[in-house]
Design a protein around this motif. Structure first.
Motif, PDB file in Angstrom:
ATOM      1  N   GLY A 168      45.617 -19.811  17.802  1.00 35.71           N
ATOM      2  CA  GLY A 168      46.658 -18.986  18.273  1.00 35.71           C
ATOM      3  C   GLY A 168      45.742 -17.991  19.344  1.00 35.71           C
ATOM      4  O   GLY A 168      46.651 -17.403  19.958  1.00 35.71           O
ATOM      5  N   LEU A 169      44.698 -17.790  19.368  1.00 35.71           N
ATOM      6  CA  LEU A 169      44.100 -16.896  20.231  1.00 35.71           C
ATOM      7  C   LEU A 169      44.039 -17.285  21.758  1.00 35.71           C
ATOM      8  O   LEU A 169      43.621 -16.841  22.632  1.00 35.71           O
ATOM      9  CB  LEU A 169      42.864 -16.222  19.693  1.00 35.71           C
ATOM     10  CG  LEU A 169      42.939 -15.579  18.493  1.00 35.71           C
ATOM     11  CD1 LEU A 169      41.456 -15.194  17.978  1.00 35.71           C
ATOM     12  CD2 LEU A 169      43.869 -14.213  18.641  1.00 35.71           C
ATOM     13  N   GLY A 170      44.001 -18.642  21.659  1.00 36.71           N
ATOM     14  CA  GLY A 170      43.610 -19.307  22.970  1.00 36.71           C
ATOM     15  C   GLY A 170      42.405 -19.268  23.661  1.00 36.71           C
ATOM     16  O   GLY A 170      42.557 -19.162  24.804  1.00 36.71           O
ATOM     17  N   MET A 171      41.408 -19.197  23.109  1.00 37.90           N
ATOM     18  CA  MET A 171      40.065 -18.817  23.745  1.00 37.90           C
ATOM     19  C   MET A 171      39.047 -19.922  23.235  1.00 37.90           C
ATOM     20  O   MET A 171      38.326 -19.555  22.357  1.00 37.90           O
ATOM     21  CB  MET A 171      39.403 -17.498  23.350  1.00 37.90           C
ATOM     22  CG  MET A 171      40.601 -16.544  24.055  1.00 37.90           C
ATOM     23  SD  MET A 171      40.111 -14.771  23.460  1.00 37.90           S
ATOM     24  CE  MET A 171      38.430 -14.894  22.908  1.00 37.90           C
ATOM     25  N   PRO A 172      39.152 -21.218  23.942  1.00 34.83           N
ATOM     26  CA  PRO A 172      38.150 -22.159  23.321  1.00 34.83           C
ATOM     27  C   PRO A 172      36.649 -21.915  23.977  1.00 34.83           C
ATOM     28  O   PRO A 172      36.380 -21.249  25.024  1.00 34.83           O
ATOM     29  CB  PRO A 172      38.548 -23.624  24.342  1.00 34.83           C
ATOM     30  CG  PRO A 172      39.387 -22.960  25.507  1.00 34.83           C
ATOM     31  CD  PRO A 172      39.770 -21.516  25.166  1.00 34.83           C
ATOM     32  N   PHE A 173      35.758 -22.120  23.070  1.00 30.57           N
ATOM     33  CA  PHE A 173      34.448 -21.879  23.256  1.00 30.57           C
ATOM     34  C   PHE A 173      33.519 -22.909  23.797  1.00 30.57           C
ATOM     35  O   PHE A 173      32.290 -22.882  24.268  1.00 30.57           O
ATOM     36  CB  PHE A 173      33.635 -21.310  21.830  1.00 30.57           C
ATOM     37  CG  PHE A 173      34.142 -20.418  21.281  1.00 30.57           C
ATOM     38  CD1 PHE A 173      34.166 -18.982  22.076  1.00 30.57           C
ATOM     39  CD2 PHE A 173      34.465 -20.253  19.975  1.00 30.57           C
ATOM     40  CE1 PHE A 173      34.672 -18.048  21.262  1.00 30.57           C
ATOM     41  CE2 PHE A 173      34.969 -19.353  19.363  1.00 30.57           C
ATOM     42  CZ  PHE A 173      34.977 -18.062  20.054  1.00 30.57           C
ATOM     43  N   PHE A 218      33.466 -12.178  16.160  1.00 32.25           N
ATOM     44  CA  PHE A 218      33.564 -12.666  17.699  1.00 32.25           C
ATOM     45  C   PHE A 218      32.128 -12.914  17.904  1.00 32.25           C
ATOM     46  O   PHE A 218      31.764 -13.777  19.180  1.00 32.25           O
ATOM     47  CB  PHE A 218      34.176 -11.730  18.574  1.00 32.25           C
ATOM     48  CG  PHE A 218      35.676 -12.056  18.939  1.00 32.25           C
ATOM     49  CD1 PHE A 218      36.020 -13.159  19.757  1.00 32.25           C
ATOM     50  CD2 PHE A 218      36.427 -11.491  18.124  1.00 32.25           C
ATOM     51  CE1 PHE A 218      37.408 -13.373  20.012  1.00 32.25           C
ATOM     52  CE2 PHE A 218      37.904 -11.638  18.531  1.00 32.25           C
ATOM     53  CZ  PHE A 218      38.284 -12.738  19.280  1.00 32.25           C
ATOM     54  N   GLY A 219      31.168 -12.176  17.367  1.00 36.53           N
ATOM     55  CA  GLY A 219      29.819 -12.705  17.465  1.00 36.53           C
ATOM     56  C   GLY A 219      29.202 -14.137  16.999  1.00 36.53           C
ATOM     57  O   GLY A 219      28.587 -14.808  17.562  1.00 36.53           O
ATOM     58  N   ALA A 220      30.276 -14.487  16.043  1.00 36.95           N
ATOM     59  CA  ALA A 220      30.045 -15.878  15.524  1.00 36.95           C
ATOM     60  C   ALA A 220      30.752 -16.943  16.598  1.00 36.95           C
ATOM     61  O   ALA A 220      30.083 -17.937  17.019  1.00 36.95           O
ATOM     62  CB  ALA A 220      30.799 -16.193  14.402  1.00 36.95           C
ATOM     63  N   GLY A 221      31.899 -16.503  17.147  1.00 35.86           N
ATOM     64  CA  GLY A 221      32.320 -17.262  18.556  1.00 35.86           C
ATOM     65  C   GLY A 221      31.158 -17.195  19.505  1.00 35.86           C
ATOM     66  O   GLY A 221      30.957 -18.540  20.064  1.00 35.86           O
ATOM     67  N   MET A 222      30.532 -16.146  19.931  1.00 37.53           N
ATOM     68  CA  MET A 222      29.461 -16.360  20.914  1.00 37.53           C
ATOM     69  C   MET A 222      28.258 -17.321  20.507  1.00 37.53           C
ATOM     70  O   MET A 222      27.605 -18.048  21.262  1.00 37.53           O
ATOM     71  CB  MET A 222      28.676 -14.850  21.141  1.00 37.53           C
ATOM     72  CG  MET A 222      27.924 -14.900  22.150  1.00 37.53           C
ATOM     73  SD  MET A 222      28.628 -15.364  23.690  1.00 37.53           S
ATOM     74  CE  MET A 222      27.578 -14.563  24.848  1.00 37.53           C
ATOM     75  N   THR A 223      28.050 -17.289  19.116  1.00 36.35           N
ATOM     76  CA  THR A 223      26.922 -18.227  18.511  1.00 36.35           C
ATOM     77  C   THR A 223      27.213 -19.540  18.695  1.00 36.35           C
ATOM     78  O   THR A 223      26.731 -20.225  19.197  1.00 36.35           O
ATOM     79  CB  THR A 223      26.660 -17.714  17.084  1.00 36.35           C
ATOM     80  OG1 THR A 223      26.321 -16.354  16.806  1.00 36.35           O
ATOM     81  CG2 THR A 223      25.578 -18.646  16.446  1.00 36.35           C
ATOM     82  N   TYR A 224      28.477 -19.695  18.242  1.00 36.74           N
ATOM     83  CA  TYR A 224      29.063 -21.216  18.708  1.00 36.74           C
ATOM     84  C   TYR A 224      28.990 -21.354  20.270  1.00 36.74           C
ATOM     85  O   TYR A 224      28.485 -22.704  20.469  1.00 36.74           O
ATOM     86  CB  TYR A 224      30.292 -21.512  18.403  1.00 36.74           C
ATOM     87  CG  TYR A 224      30.968 -21.683  16.989  1.00 36.74           C
ATOM     88  CD1 TYR A 224      30.307 -22.869  16.286  1.00 36.74           C
ATOM     89  CD2 TYR A 224      31.843 -20.798  16.306  1.00 36.74           C
ATOM     90  CE1 TYR A 224      30.626 -23.215  14.783  1.00 36.74           C
ATOM     91  CE2 TYR A 224      32.170 -21.370  14.965  1.00 36.74           C
ATOM     92  CZ  TYR A 224      31.631 -22.309  14.288  1.00 36.74           C
ATOM     93  OH  TYR A 224      31.786 -22.648  13.042  1.00 36.74           O
ATOM     94  N   ARG A 225      29.197 -20.809  21.171  1.00 37.57           N
ATOM     95  CA  ARG A 225      29.071 -21.044  22.508  1.00 37.57           C
ATOM     96  C   ARG A 225      27.743 -21.145  22.894  1.00 37.57           C
ATOM     97  O   ARG A 225      27.271 -21.978  23.676  1.00 37.57           O
ATOM     98  CB  ARG A 225      29.575 -19.831  23.532  1.00 37.57           C
ATOM     99  CG  ARG A 225      29.788 -20.165  24.598  1.00 37.57           C
ATOM    100  CD  ARG A 225      30.638 -19.164  25.559  1.00 37.57           C
ATOM    101  NE  ARG A 225      30.617 -19.480  27.040  1.00 37.57           N
ATOM    102  CZ  ARG A 225      31.304 -19.203  27.838  1.00 37.57           C
ATOM    103  NH1 ARG A 225      32.319 -18.188  27.331  1.00 37.57           N
ATOM    104  NH2 ARG A 225      31.369 -19.538  29.063  1.00 37.57           N
ATOM    105  N   LEU A 226      26.715 -20.159  22.404  1.00 36.21           N
ATOM    106  CA  LEU A 226      25.306 -20.539  22.419  1.00 36.21           C
ATOM    107  C   LEU A 226      24.892 -21.864  22.153  1.00 36.21           C
ATOM    108  O   LEU A 226      23.932 -22.186  22.613  1.00 36.21           O
ATOM    109  CB  LEU A 226      24.570 -19.501  21.816  1.00 36.21           C
ATOM    110  CG  LEU A 226      24.621 -17.940  22.440  1.00 36.21           C
ATOM    111  CD1 LEU A 226      23.853 -17.034  21.369  1.00 36.21           C
ATOM    112  CD2 LEU A 226      23.943 -17.757  23.893  1.00 36.21           C
ATOM    113  N   SER A 227      25.345 -22.276  21.133  1.00 28.76           N
ATOM    114  CA  SER A 227      24.967 -23.512  20.486  1.00 28.76           C
ATOM    115  C   SER A 227      25.312 -24.516  21.560  1.00 28.76           C
ATOM    116  O   SER A 227      24.567 -25.740  21.718  1.00 28.76           O
ATOM    117  CB  SER A 227      25.846 -23.893  19.189  1.00 28.76           C
ATOM    118  OG  SER A 227      27.023 -24.458  19.458  1.00 28.76           O
TER     119      SER A 227
END
Length: 186
Positions: free
Chosen positions: A50-55, A18-27
């Protein structure tokens, strides 16, 4: 950055799971302040997982990205992670599909990269690279199941240590380390 004295081209974000998810969002949200990104254990297309959480919404990034995936990740398949990297590279970074090449192959790892991405501020070896690690689970590439000097914890030695074997590949992609056999720059 102004208080720390860190040069703008030396600010990077690395993230796992999920830290990678945050990194994508930071980008997307701070791409003008962060020079490059490295992710592992997450897909860009999280909403399709399937998690339904777009970044992302209307994201555009002109910064280098390195991504790593394991073939035994229990949360995301290689197809999801590689597909997410492909979508990010082509839709967000403006990479040209025809510029996709095999950038590295060795026992246990294979990498693909794009060589032509619109407007990417390239100081590394490729604008973006994705490496697949054979038999690796959900972890940062290079985490080993045992080592000579395990990391200490409050309950004694940890059952693993981190060699971060993939980190040099990520650092080269992001322009923080020279390519092997490259002449040093002044």
């Amino acid at each position: 950055r102004s208080e720390s004295g860190v040069a703008a081209d030396k600010v990077f974000a690395f993230g796992f799971s999920f830290g990678a998810g945050m990194t994508y969002r930071l980008s997307c949200e701070l791409g003008d302040l962060i020079h490059g990104f490295a992710v592992s254990g997450m897909t860009w297309e999280l909403d399709a997982s399937g998690l339904g959480m777009p970044f992302h919404d209307n994201c555009a990034s002109s910064r280098p990205l390195w991504a790593g995936s394991g073939t035994r990740d229990v949360f995301f398949s290689i197809k999801q992670m590689e597909g997410g990297w492909t979508t990010y590279a082509e839709d967000v970074m403006g990479c040209v599909p025809a510029s996709r090449v095999v950038s590295h192959e060795s026992a246990g790892v294979s990498c693909e990269a794009y060589t032509d991405c619109a407007g990417v501020d390239l100081t590394g070896t490729h604008p973006t690279e994705h490496c697949t690690y054979i038999e690796m689970g959900h972890k940062w590439p290079g985490e080993m199941p045992a080592c000579a000097n395990p990391l200490p914890t409050a309950r004694g030695p940890a059952p693993y240590c981190t060699t971060l074997a993939a980190t040099p590949r990520a650092l080269r992609t992001l322009g923080l380390l020279p390519a092997p056999n490259a002449a040093p720059t002044a």
